[in-house]
Design a protein around this motif. Sequence first.
Motif, short mmCIF file in Angstrom:
data_model
loop_
_atom_site.label_atom_id
_atom_site.label_comp_id
_atom_site.label_asym_id
_atom_site.label_seq_id
_atom_site.Cartn_x
_atom_site.Cartn_y
_atom_site.Cartn_z
N GLU A 212 0.87 -1.17 0.09
CA GLU A 212 -0.04 0.14 0.06
C GLU A 212 0.74 1.35 0.18
O GLU A 212 0.30 2.37 0.36
CB GLU A 212 -0.96 -0.09 1.13
CG GLU A 212 -2.23 -1.26 1.11
CD GLU A 212 -3.06 -0.94 2.17
OE1 GLU A 212 -2.89 -0.18 3.07
OE2 GLU A 212 -4.19 -1.56 1.90
N ASP A 213 2.10 1.19 -0.57
CA ASP A 213 2.89 2.35 -0.75
C ASP A 213 3.74 2.19 -1.97
O ASP A 213 4.60 1.33 -1.91
CB ASP A 213 3.66 2.61 0.50
CG ASP A 213 4.58 3.99 0.29
OD1 ASP A 213 4.31 4.80 -0.76
OD2 ASP A 213 5.26 4.11 1.39
N GLY A 214 3.37 3.04 -2.79
CA GLY A 214 4.20 3.03 -4.10
C GLY A 214 3.61 1.65 -5.05
O GLY A 214 2.65 1.15 -4.71
N PRO A 215 4.44 1.30 -6.06
CA PRO A 215 3.94 0.51 -7.28
C PRO A 215 3.93 -1.10 -6.45
O PRO A 215 4.29 -1.48 -5.40
CB PRO A 215 5.30 0.50 -7.91
CG PRO A 215 6.06 1.49 -7.86
CD PRO A 215 5.70 1.93 -6.27
N ARG A 216 2.91 -1.70 -7.23
CA ARG A 216 2.47 -2.98 -6.63
C ARG A 216 3.27 -3.92 -7.48
O ARG A 216 3.64 -5.24 -6.73
CB ARG A 216 0.96 -3.17 -6.95
CG ARG A 216 0.17 -2.35 -6.10
CD ARG A 216 -1.43 -3.17 -6.05
NE ARG A 216 -1.82 -3.00 -7.44
CZ ARG A 216 -2.79 -2.15 -7.91
NH1 ARG A 216 -3.32 -1.54 -7.03
NH2 ARG A 216 -3.22 -2.34 -9.12
N ALA A 217 3.85 -3.70 -8.34
CA ALA A 217 4.73 -4.73 -9.00
C ALA A 217 6.34 -3.91 -9.29
O ALA A 217 6.37 -2.88 -10.00
CB ALA A 217 4.10 -5.06 -10.40
#
Lengths: 492, 215
Positions: A288-293
């Motif tokens: 839940e902070d920044g890119p998921r991938a």
Amino acid sequence: MSGTFVGMPAFPVAAREAVGDRTLRSNLRHATRTIRDKRARAVAELDDWAALREAGKQIKDHTLRHLDRYLVQVEETVTAAGGTVHWAADADEANEIVARLVEETGESEVVKVKSMATQEIALNEALEARGIHAYETDLAELIVQLGKDRPSHILVPAIHRNRGEIRDIFRSEMSEWGRPAPEGLTDTPAELAEAARLHLREKFLRAKVGVSGANFVVAETGTLVVVESEGNGRMCLTLPETLISVVGIEKIVPRWQDLEVFLQTLPRSSTAERMNPYTSMWTGTTDEDGPRAFHLVLLDNGRTDTLADEVGRQALRCIRCSACLNVCPVYERAGGHAYGSVYPGPIGAILSPQLRGTGSEIDASLPYASSLCGACYEVCPVAIDIPEVLVHLRERVVQGGPAVRDGNRVVLKPARGHAAERAAMRAAQWAFTHPGALRTGQRLASRTRRLHPRTLPGPGRAWSGSRDLPAVPAEPFRDWWQRTHGGKGGAK
Amino acid sequence: MSSRERVLGRVRRALADVPGDARPYEEAVARDYLREHGRRSVPETVDLLAENLADYRAIVHRCADGQLPELLTRLLAAHGSQSVAVPPGLPPNWLKAVDATRVQDRAASTPPELDRVDSVVTGCAVAVAETGTIVLDGSPDQGRRRITLVPDHHICVVRVPDQVVASVPQALERLDPARPLTWISGPSATSDIELDRVEGVHGPRTLEVVLLSGS
């Protein structure tokens, strides 16, 4: 002007044209002098600079010497932190990987942080060919992209442009790419920066895929580091859902603690600041902070060929600060474009012919794009002996010999255009191994010295066109020694 | 052969000339450089932080614990802020007197929503005196990285002297690499026009740092 470096003429040809451009010379003189003085002051603040420089060199040398081990460690730690690691042996493989990853997200545009590695592999062009638009977000890269221009400096790719030219590019080109330049835009740097902020804002806010490089990758933790100023890096690294980082394999440092060296030497060497405004560090993905991938593409593209060269491998220590460009008398006059590569200046003159080989006209000419004054070595924060590598590469160009290309051992043929130099060196070798002939020749030269021409004939004309021929003394040294010391004292 | 094997194979062949180097990492790197530059008392280190922050155009305030809510209210009002982003773990009393709408840092909020928020107030993980740097590590009093990026005005509260270190080496010792870290030295800036520094590009154009001394 074309946006690529393919088919560039040799350095002397391109440089001759560049030094005749008065605007370019004045832009470069102003910018490099400004930064040179500032850098000297920033470095002088640290009385342990020499020790930091030595530690930086040793960290990089140690890493390169065990690079296989550290690469595998990076793969493990990045994967453990939630990232995916890809390997690319060359530019085509890297471009294919990035294009496929973008296509898998279903997106057709990406925002980019300034990155030398993606410049080197011409990623933007490769993505465009697949229908993916790549938007450069660094201010200087934006100026280059909007102006359909080529980068001319590692840190400030638009260093060849002055504020008036930048204003004109913004006015005429911004509307093609998105939000137009504000009405009545002037050439004050603050207004130009504001225009870039407004133009790029909408792109950042809607971006789903970010593409970056990295300044450092920490093997023990899997942490990537991006050092920047404007905040465009933070935007690209944190707002998108997918982040793809293309990183040269030489960017690894073994341990977290190693950053304490480079975070002191890099900002002071590049922008002459105690610290750059923003540095981002991330390890895999964070919930839940920044890119998921997060994807890391490890890029070779000639680096292992460079690593195979015992003298030349030190070029892989480079942290891309650009201090060597800013002090170089040749760069200051010729500008970056003449080097025919994304890596201009002294470091480019040793990096490009190693990454790409010395086969092309431009690459064979780059080791000569230097006066060997040594200022580049002096300012280098990782102590790369650039003059040493330049001379080494000159030897390779003139003489040929063993090298590694694309992972294969090859024997290079001597380059064309150096026949006179080779003949002169062969003659010298013969003379120095035949003392009798040398003595006769020297005496003959002394006796006929009033008849010597002031310039060399034939192929030597170019050499003597800008140099005085050394005067031949009235008496050879060995005759003088014989006469004054009578052959005593061991002289035979 | 996979690209992975090809690259690793090339690396190993390239290093064939290198003698078996048994020297471990610890011996290969001489750390003869300083852990900090100069000797300073704790108050002097805090003063240096203030000086270097200001040198890169951050606006520095000092206050004691009890005065913080009042100061934050005043700073937000002076900036004309209608809304302020709030990290989940920010001490509630810090913003108790603030008129601006509080916007909680939520996973679901979108970048365009954040773009309409005027200001953000956070704590920090550590501050570096020699370089004038504050470091955020995403702890509850700092929130997600984007809330200190998209709004144009960032107020960062540093507890002095506890959160202040002298140097970059000391800062790295305190930080956890597993957390997302953002090192901030002044408001966003660029040197891209004629290599001259100009403040104010994509990140917050106004950075205010409050040096908060103990209660």
